[in-house]
Design a protein around this motif. Structure first.
Motif, mmCIF file in Angstrom:
data_model
loop_
_atom_site.group_PDB
_atom_site.id
_atom_site.type_symbol
_atom_site.label_atom_id
_atom_site.label_comp_id
_atom_site.label_asym_id
_atom_site.label_seq_id
_atom_site.Cartn_x
_atom_site.Cartn_y
_atom_site.Cartn_z
ATOM 1 N N GLY A 132 0.788 -1.226 0.000
ATOM 2 C CA GLY A 132 0.000 0.000 0.000
ATOM 3 C C GLY A 132 0.819 1.274 0.000
ATOM 4 N N PHE A 133 2.137 1.145 0.091
ATOM 5 C CA PHE A 133 2.991 2.334 0.143
ATOM 6 C C PHE A 133 3.162 2.908 -1.260
ATOM 7 C CE2 PHE A 133 7.131 4.454 0.002
ATOM 8 C CZ PHE A 133 7.039 5.294 1.093
ATOM 9 N N GLU A 134 3.004 4.228 -1.385
ATOM 10 C CA GLU A 134 3.141 4.896 -2.677
ATOM 11 C C GLU A 134 4.590 5.314 -2.871
ATOM 12 O OE1 GLU A 134 2.107 6.202 -6.373
ATOM 13 O OE2 GLU A 134 0.796 5.177 -4.945
ATOM 14 N N PRO A 135 5.326 4.690 -3.803
ATOM 15 C CA PRO A 135 6.733 5.058 -4.005
ATOM 16 C C PRO A 135 6.865 6.497 -4.497
ATOM 17 C CG PRO A 135 6.205 2.963 -5.080
ATOM 18 C CD PRO A 135 4.912 3.594 -4.691
ATOM 19 N N ARG A 136 7.968 7.114 -4.145
ATOM 20 C CA ARG A 136 8.223 8.496 -4.552
ATOM 21 C C ARG A 136 9.095 8.500 -5.801
ATOM 22 N NH1 ARG A 136 11.545 13.105 -1.117
ATOM 23 N NH2 ARG A 136 10.728 14.921 -2.230
ATOM 24 N N PRO A 137 8.645 9.150 -6.889
ATOM 25 C CA PRO A 137 9.460 9.189 -8.110
ATOM 26 C C PRO A 137 10.794 9.895 -7.886
ATOM 27 C CG PRO A 137 7.200 9.874 -8.565
ATOM 28 C CD PRO A 137 7.353 9.807 -7.069
ATOM 29 N N THR A 146 2.066 12.996 -16.053
ATOM 30 C CA THR A 146 2.320 11.980 -15.035
ATOM 31 C C THR A 146 3.823 11.661 -14.972
ATOM 32 O OG1 THR A 146 2.081 10.123 -16.555
ATOM 33 C CG2 THR A 146 0.068 10.964 -15.492
ATOM 34 N N PRO A 147 4.290 11.118 -13.842
ATOM 35 C CA PRO A 147 5.689 10.674 -13.768
ATOM 36 C C PRO A 147 6.049 9.661 -14.847
ATOM 37 C CG PRO A 147 4.762 10.794 -11.570
ATOM 38 C CD PRO A 147 3.621 11.026 -12.531
ATOM 39 N N ASP A 148 5.106 8.777 -15.194
ATOM 40 C CA ASP A 148 5.376 7.796 -16.242
ATOM 41 C C ASP A 148 5.588 8.475 -17.594
ATOM 42 O OD1 ASP A 148 5.274 5.707 -14.494
ATOM 43 O OD2 ASP A 148 3.237 5.069 -15.035
ATOM 44 N N SER A 149 4.820 9.523 -17.870
ATOM 45 C CA SER A 149 4.994 10.264 -19.123
ATOM 46 C C SER A 149 6.349 10.961 -19.154
ATOM 47 C CB SER A 149 3.873 11.289 -19.293
ATOM 48 O OG SER A 149 2.615 10.663 -19.395
ATOM 49 N N TYR A 207 11.780 5.061 -9.143
ATOM 50 C CA TYR A 207 11.580 5.509 -7.766
ATOM 51 C C TYR A 207 12.894 5.724 -7.014
ATOM 52 C CZ TYR A 207 6.994 3.788 -9.070
ATOM 53 O OH TYR A 207 5.815 3.559 -9.730
ATOM 54 N N GLY A 208 12.862 6.704 -6.082
ATOM 55 C CA GLY A 208 14.094 7.093 -5.412
ATOM 56 C C GLY A 208 14.133 6.901 -3.917
ATOM 57 N N THR A 209 12.982 6.838 -3.256
ATOM 58 C CA THR A 209 12.967 6.687 -1.806
ATOM 59 C C THR A 209 12.737 5.213 -1.460
ATOM 60 O OG1 THR A 209 12.009 8.889 -1.507
ATOM 61 C CG2 THR A 209 11.769 7.373 0.313
ATOM 62 N N VAL A 210 13.641 4.624 -0.694
ATOM 63 C CA VAL A 210 14.774 5.135 0.058
ATOM 64 C C VAL A 210 16.044 4.905 -0.761
ATOM 65 C CG1 VAL A 210 16.132 4.686 2.162
ATOM 66 C CG2 VAL A 210 13.658 4.751 2.290
#
Length: 222
Positions: A86-91, A105-108, A142-145
């Motif tokens: 359920g965690f939303e990753p941060r781009p 969008t991040p995907d675009s 994604y970058g976090t963590v």
């Protein structure tokens, strides 16, 4: 927090030209750090002998592997990537449209980053990005963590008290700072990504040192 994080990232990320790009890509890679690993193992061997070195090596491998796996939990990748569905990753910054002033969008944005300059022009984008990203640095979404921050901090927290030399501690601090900054320069991580990664690495590095001290023999505790 994200506003501050975005502003700090933009203040630190810039286009330093092809030569600095190559330096930062090397700092963010693996090959150039192999001599550091060799130096650490040699220093531990000198201090504790073969038994201490064997325990240290096992603790180091465990700390680095766990740092990478725990970091992957928050990006939904690796062996533990399914633990937080359920965690939303941060781009990554390079895939954060708001930094570019784009309503996509991040995907675009991910697709745009992978286009050639000619393809971008044909799609109506000049490719004059606010976030500097060398073409070779375009990677996962994604970058976090930050796994880079987690692993280098784990290594520093484990090795500095094991070696117990001021010059070596300073060396590890400088290496950690260089690797972490390279991630910002390459557009891969926001500063807070690196902070969370550092906390993961510090905890696992400390646990690894406790194991090393417990089983590495009397020389490790002197």
């Amino acid at each position: 927090m994200y506003t501050f994080d975005h502003d700090l990232f933009l203040a630190l990320n810039f286009d330093g030209g092809p030569q600095l790009d190559r330096i930062m890509l090397a700092l963010s890679g693996t090959t150039m750090w192999l001599p550091l690993y060799a130096l650490i193992l040699w220093l531990v061997w000198r201090r504790t002998g073969w038994r201490g070195l064997a325990v240290f090596t096992a603790a180091m491998i465990a700390a680095l592997a766990l740092s990478d796996m725990v970091s992957g939990i928050f990006k939904h990748n690796g062996l533990l990537g399914g633990l937080l569905p359920g965690f939303e990753p941060r781009p990554r910054p390079m895939f954060t449209p708001s930094l570019e002033g784009l309503a996509i969008t991040p995907d675009s944005l991910h697709a745009l980053r992978r286009m050639t300059p000619d393809a971008l022009a044909a799609a109506g984008y000049a490719g004059d990005w606010a976030v500097h990203v060398p073409p070779e640095a375009v990677s996962g979404r994604y970058g976090t963590v930050s796994a880079h921050a987690a692993t280098i901090v784990a290594l520093a927290v484990l090795s500095a008290p094991a070696v117990r030399r001021r010059w070596f501690t300073l060396l590890m601090v400088l290496c950690t700072a260089a690797i972490c900054y390279s991630r910002i320069y390459l557009g891969k991580h926001f500063p807070m990504d690196l902070v969370w990664g550092s906390l993961v690495g510090a905890a696992l590095g400390r646990a690894a040192y406790a194991v090393y001290r417990r089983f590495g023999g009397s020389a490790a505790a002197e």
